[in-house]
Motif scaffolding. Structure first.
Motif, PDB file in Angstrom:
ATOM      1  N   ARG A  33       0.841  -1.200   0.000  1.00 45.30           N
ATOM      2  CA  ARG A  33       0.000   0.000   0.000  1.00 45.30           C
ATOM      3  C   ARG A  33       0.876   1.250   0.000  1.00 45.30           C
ATOM      4  N   VAL A  34       0.646   2.106  -1.002  1.00 47.93           N
ATOM      5  CA  VAL A  34       1.374   3.363  -1.160  1.00 47.93           C
ATOM      6  C   VAL A  34       0.361   4.498  -1.066  1.00 47.93           C
ATOM      7  N   VAL A  35       0.623   5.445  -0.173  1.00 43.31           N
ATOM      8  CA  VAL A  35      -0.277   6.585  -0.002  1.00 43.31           C
ATOM      9  C   VAL A  35       0.491   7.864  -0.313  1.00 43.31           C
ATOM     10  N   PHE A  36      -0.063   8.669  -1.205  1.00 43.92           N
ATOM     11  CA  PHE A  36       0.505   9.966  -1.556  1.00 43.92           C
ATOM     12  C   PHE A  36      -0.230  11.042  -0.761  1.00 43.92           C
ATOM     13  N   VAL A  37       0.534  11.995  -0.212  1.00 43.27           N
ATOM     14  CA  VAL A  37      -0.059  12.988   0.684  1.00 43.27           C
ATOM     15  C   VAL A  37       0.383  14.398   0.313  1.00 43.27           C
ATOM     16  N   CYS A  38      -0.603  15.292   0.199  1.00 42.72           N
ATOM     17  CA  CYS A  38      -0.321  16.713   0.005  1.00 42.72           C
ATOM     18  C   CYS A  38      -1.139  17.492   1.037  1.00 42.72           C
ATOM     19  N   TRP A  39      -1.390  18.751   0.788  1.00 43.91           N
ATOM     20  CA  TRP A  39      -2.084  19.564   1.781  1.00 43.91           C
ATOM     21  C   TRP A  39      -3.565  19.209   1.880  1.00 43.91           C
ATOM     22  N   GLY A  40      -4.309  19.440   0.814  1.00 47.24           N
ATOM     23  CA  GLY A  40      -5.762  19.267   0.872  1.00 47.24           C
ATOM     24  C   GLY A  40      -6.303  18.067   0.149  1.00 47.24           C
ATOM     25  N   ASN A  41      -5.452  17.350  -0.589  1.00 46.75           N
ATOM     26  CA  ASN A  41      -5.843  16.155  -1.331  1.00 46.75           C
ATOM     27  C   ASN A  41      -6.795  16.464  -2.485  1.00 46.75           C
ATOM     28  N   GLY A  78      -4.790  14.049   2.392  1.00 45.58           N
ATOM     29  CA  GLY A  78      -4.212  15.332   2.731  1.00 45.58           C
ATOM     30  C   GLY A  78      -3.878  15.403   4.208  1.00 45.58           C
ATOM     31  N   VAL A  79      -3.059  16.376   4.580  1.00 41.99           N
ATOM     32  CA  VAL A  79      -2.757  16.588   5.995  1.00 41.99           C
ATOM     33  C   VAL A  79      -3.746  17.561   6.621  1.00 41.99           C
ATOM     34  N   SER A  80      -4.558  18.190   5.802  1.00 39.04           N
ATOM     35  CA  SER A  80      -5.560  19.151   6.253  1.00 39.04           C
ATOM     36  C   SER A  80      -6.948  18.583   5.950  1.00 39.04           C
ATOM     37  N   SER A  81      -7.929  19.009   6.709  1.00 35.41           N
ATOM     38  CA  SER A  81      -9.301  18.561   6.455  1.00 35.41           C
ATOM     39  C   SER A  81     -10.131  19.608   5.718  1.00 35.41           C
ATOM     40  N   GLU A  82      -9.518  20.727   5.344  1.00 35.16           N
ATOM     41  CA  GLU A  82     -10.287  21.830   4.759  1.00 35.16           C
ATOM     42  C   GLU A  82     -10.949  21.497   3.432  1.00 35.16           C
ATOM     43  N   GLU A  83     -10.439  20.533   2.700  1.00 33.81           N
ATOM     44  CA  GLU A  83     -11.029  20.168   1.404  1.00 33.81           C
ATOM     45  C   GLU A  83     -11.820  18.865   1.456  1.00 33.81           C
ATOM     46  N   THR A  84     -11.981  18.278   2.627  1.00 40.98           N
ATOM     47  CA  THR A  84     -12.641  16.985   2.763  1.00 40.98           C
ATOM     48  C   THR A  84     -13.955  16.938   1.992  1.00 40.98           C
ATOM     49  N   GLY A  85     -14.079  15.903   1.171  1.00 42.73           N
ATOM     50  CA  GLY A  85     -15.282  15.688   0.381  1.00 42.73           C
ATOM     51  C   GLY A  85     -15.272  16.337  -0.986  1.00 42.73           C
ATOM     52  N   ASN A  86     -14.336  17.235  -1.221  1.00 45.43           N
ATOM     53  CA  ASN A  86     -14.284  17.929  -2.508  1.00 45.43           C
ATOM     54  C   ASN A  86     -13.673  17.042  -3.587  1.00 45.43           C
ATOM     55  N   PRO A  87     -14.064  17.269  -4.842  1.00 43.88           N
ATOM     56  CA  PRO A  87     -13.468  16.510  -5.949  1.00 43.88           C
ATOM     57  C   PRO A  87     -12.079  17.034  -6.281  1.00 43.88           C
ATOM     58  N   ILE A  88     -11.423  16.346  -7.167  1.00 43.66           N
ATOM     59  CA  ILE A  88     -10.122  16.777  -7.651  1.00 43.66           C
ATOM     60  C   ILE A  88     -10.268  18.143  -8.332  1.00 43.66           C
TER      61      ILE A  88
END
Length: 160
Positions: free
Chosen positions: A8-16, A45-55
């Motif tokens: 399992r490889v997980v890529f992480v940015c700010w808001g995902n 993401g490391v932040s939850s501010e964009e949670t649920g938003n599309p790409i």
């Protein structure tokens, strides 16, 4: 002998919403193209501010233009248990690694995306294209693709 559990490889940015889902989709595209089984890719993401938003629409356009899948993404925040369960957790900037280390202080599976690009300057990350124009998303894709051979090699080695 190949492990029954996928690597399992997980890529992480700010808001995902741009860099990490782009990396996830590129990794999956390359793995599918190369017939690499036993690998699982995700992004967060490391932040939850964009949670649920599309790409981001600009990220979607660049991925689509280059032949990658861009549908079905919803932003989410990474958790300490996800970090612990992953084989590789790849941040796009140092700040992402710093935040994940606070979340999971004992994690030994964290790295920077550019660590996998032999041409990248050590310790550099991938700048956030969200603040610029569409050209920044092309640059992000180029950085992701430059690191992908190293990432897939590392992930494949972990299958053994």
């Amino acid at each position: 002998m190949t492990s029954e559990r996928p690597v399992r490889v997980v890529f992480v940015c700010w808001g995902n919403i741009c860099r990490s889902p782009m990396a996830e989709r590129v990794a999956q595209g390359w793995a599918d193209r190369d017939g690499l089984a036993g690998l699982e890719f995700a992004s967060a993401g490391v932040s939850s501010e964009e949670t649920g938003n599309p790409i981001d629409t600009r990220a979607r356009a660049v991925l689509t233009r280059h032949g990658y899948r861009a549908d079905g993404h919803r932003a989410r925040r990474i958790t300490a248990s996800e970090i612990a369960d992953a084989d590789l957790v790849i941040g796009l900037e140092q700040v992402h690694l710093d935040r994940m280390r606070r979340l999971a202080p004992d994690a030994d599976n964290l790295s920077l995306l550019t660590d996998y690009d032999p041409a990248a300057e050590p310790g550099t990350g991938v700048d956030d294209p969200w603040y610029g124009d569409a050209a920044g998303f092309e640059e992000t894709l180029s950085a992701i693709e430059a690191a992908m051979p190293g990432i897939l090699a590392q992930a494949s080695d972990l299958r053994r």
